[in-house]
Design an enzyme around this catalytic site. Structure first.
Site: not given
Ligand code: SIN
Length: 477
Positions: A150-151, A174-175, A228-229, A250-251, A284, A381, A458
């Site tokens: 969601w972020n 799946k959003p 996500g987490s 990507e955690l 993150c 976090e 990514e």
């Molecule tokens: C993220 O918080 O998962 C990505 C942040 C970003 O691409 O800068």
């Protein structure tokens, strides 16, 4: 036209079989924006089968053909930036200027991978015997399940989907159940761009477990990409193990931000504000721990506090807003508990430390000093607008403290001694290091973590590798 209220499967806008729906709420005022279908396993299976069917054709399109769809999609996103940003702010809360930044950031992955589609090169290897000839091919892996957070409800989709489509894969997305409208708006524009049916599918659901389980266990899905987490990432990896799916994860992170005695303090303040308070601290890669060397500690705290005081907490649609609401009550409760326990454990509150009068989901930008590494807040976090400041004496000591975490996503430091810059950049156990900058996210660089922050990269030229398999062909002549 972009605010769609149905899921997108096999080129059709569809409801759940049960007709169940769930509401999406604007975190700024907690009013319902609209609702979307609450899909479960059966609809997810349908989406996977549609993607599998589409894959048989899409993988045979030429790279130039696939690139041309991506370029059209990219252009349509740019043409609709104002509406996309508004949808994003309304469902996610971030300031409109940041939302526009995210749309541009998200679109940049589509443009980049449209170009990269043509560069999925293989190899020719000198044969191991006189009559052997060996070539290496990169082929699309197949149906990809993308589970997104969601972020960054726009950019985390395009960062996964663009390389997947460029490589010749098809996708089931799946959003997050908190922010599906940005995903559906992207699907609407993808439909306008003319992607063949089944190439892009979106399953909305408020039960991530049923959709996630199907995506991770269905043998037709060959790859899972998740942001996500760390907790959920580990679970998904376990589920993927049974069918040995390729994964990108990507955690979570616990980013250190180090200020050395010889740093330009004014620049360090700007960098720390950018990396700590972007998206109200909900990324993150947000700075989670600020370590300041003792000689410059007072100067840094004074200037940093002055800068934090200038941040404006408001509804993201307010043109002056720099800090929007947190995503939901759970997020606020988590931040409140962390701050309270840090203060009880001996941290000093410089500013903030409470909810803002604007409403239940608004939390004031906060600074805590005298934080120590044993406190809960140093190891969690935070995902909120809280700065925690630590003091240190030596390079060796700060490297040890910075690396003392299971996470290894982003890290930052400010200093001017070239030898020290090299030493510290190499010693930090993180996938990404910002030196004299608080902004590291860009399409052209490989985004990702080490340790429990994830697997895979990514963006950049490496991003497409996650969506291909390597095959070698040995010819005997
Ligand atoms: C993220 O918080 O998962 C990505 C942040 C970003 O691409 O800068």
């Amino acid at each position: 036209m972009l605010l769609k209220d149905k899921s997108f499967i096999n080129g059709l806008w569809v409801n759940a079989f049960s007709s169940d729906r769930f509401d999406i709420v604007n975190p700024a005022n907690q009013l319902v924006i609209g609702s979307v279908p609450d899909m479960k396993t059966t609809e997810t299976k349908d989406a996977i089968e549609a993607a599998h069917c589409a894959f048989k054709k899409w993988k045979n399109y030429s790279a130039t053909e696939r690139a041309s769809y991506l370029k059209k999609w990219h252009q349509l996103i740019l043409d609709n930036i104002e509406d996309l940003a508004k949808i994003l702010t309304i469902e996610q809360g971030k300031p409109l200027a940041e939302a526009k930044g995210e749309i541009l950031y998200g679109a940049s992955f589509i443009e980049w991978f449209a170009e990269e589609a043509r560069r999925v090169y293989g190899d020719v290897i000198p044969g191991h015997t006189r009559d052997s000839r060996i070539i290496v091919l990169k082929q699309p892996i197949g149906v990809v399940g993308a589970i997104t957070p969601w972020n960054f409800p726009n950019a985390m989709i395009t960062r996964k989907v663009a390389p997947a489509l460029a490589a010749g894969c098809t996708v089931v997305i799946k959003p997050s159940e908190l922010t599906p409208f940005s995903a559906l708006a992207l699907a609407q524009l993808a439909e306008e761009a003319g992607f063949p049916k089944g190439v892009i599918n979106i399953v909305t659901s408020k039960s991530p477990i049923s959709v996630g389980s199907e995506l991770t266990t269905n043998p037709l899905v060959k790859k899972i990409s998740f942001t996500g987490s760390t907790r959920v990432g580990k679970l998904l990896m376990q589920q993927c193990a049974a069918s040995v799916k390729k994964v990108s994860m990507e955690l979570g992170g616990n980013a250190p931000f180090i200020v050395f005695n010889d740093a330009d303090i004014d620049k360090a303040v700007v960098g720390a504000i950018a990396s700590k308070y972007r998206n109200a601290g909900q990324t993150c890669v947000c700075t989670n721990r600020i370590f300041v060397q003792s000689k410059v500690a007072n100067e840094f705290i004074e200037k940093y506090t002055k800068a934090v005081k200038k941040l404006k907490v408001a509804d993201g649609l307010d043109s002056e807003c720099t800090i929007g609401p947190l995503i939901n009550k759970e997020a606020v409760t988590k931040v409140e508990k962390l701050v309270d326990s840090a203060i009880n454990e001996g941290a000093s509150l410089v500013i903030g430390g409470k909810k803002n009068e604007l409403g239940d989901l608004f939390y004031e930008p906060t600074i805590l000093t005298n934080v120590t590494t044993s406190m809960e807040i140093a190891n969690a976090e935070i995902f909120g607008p809280i700065s925690t400041l630590f003091q240190f004496e030596t390079e060796q000591e700060v490297i040890q403290m910075a690396n003392d975490t299971p996470y290894g996503l982003a890290s930052y430091f400010y200093g001017n001694n070239m030898s020290q810059i090299w030493r510290v950049a190499e010693a930090l156990e993180y996938g990404m290091v910002g030196v004299n900058t608080g902004s590291i996210s860009t399409t052209v660089a490989p985004f990702g973590g080490i340790k429990e922050s994830g697997i895979g990269r990514e963006g950049s030229k490496y991003g497409i590798d996650e969506y291909v398999v390597t095959k070698y062909i040995n010819f005997s002549i």
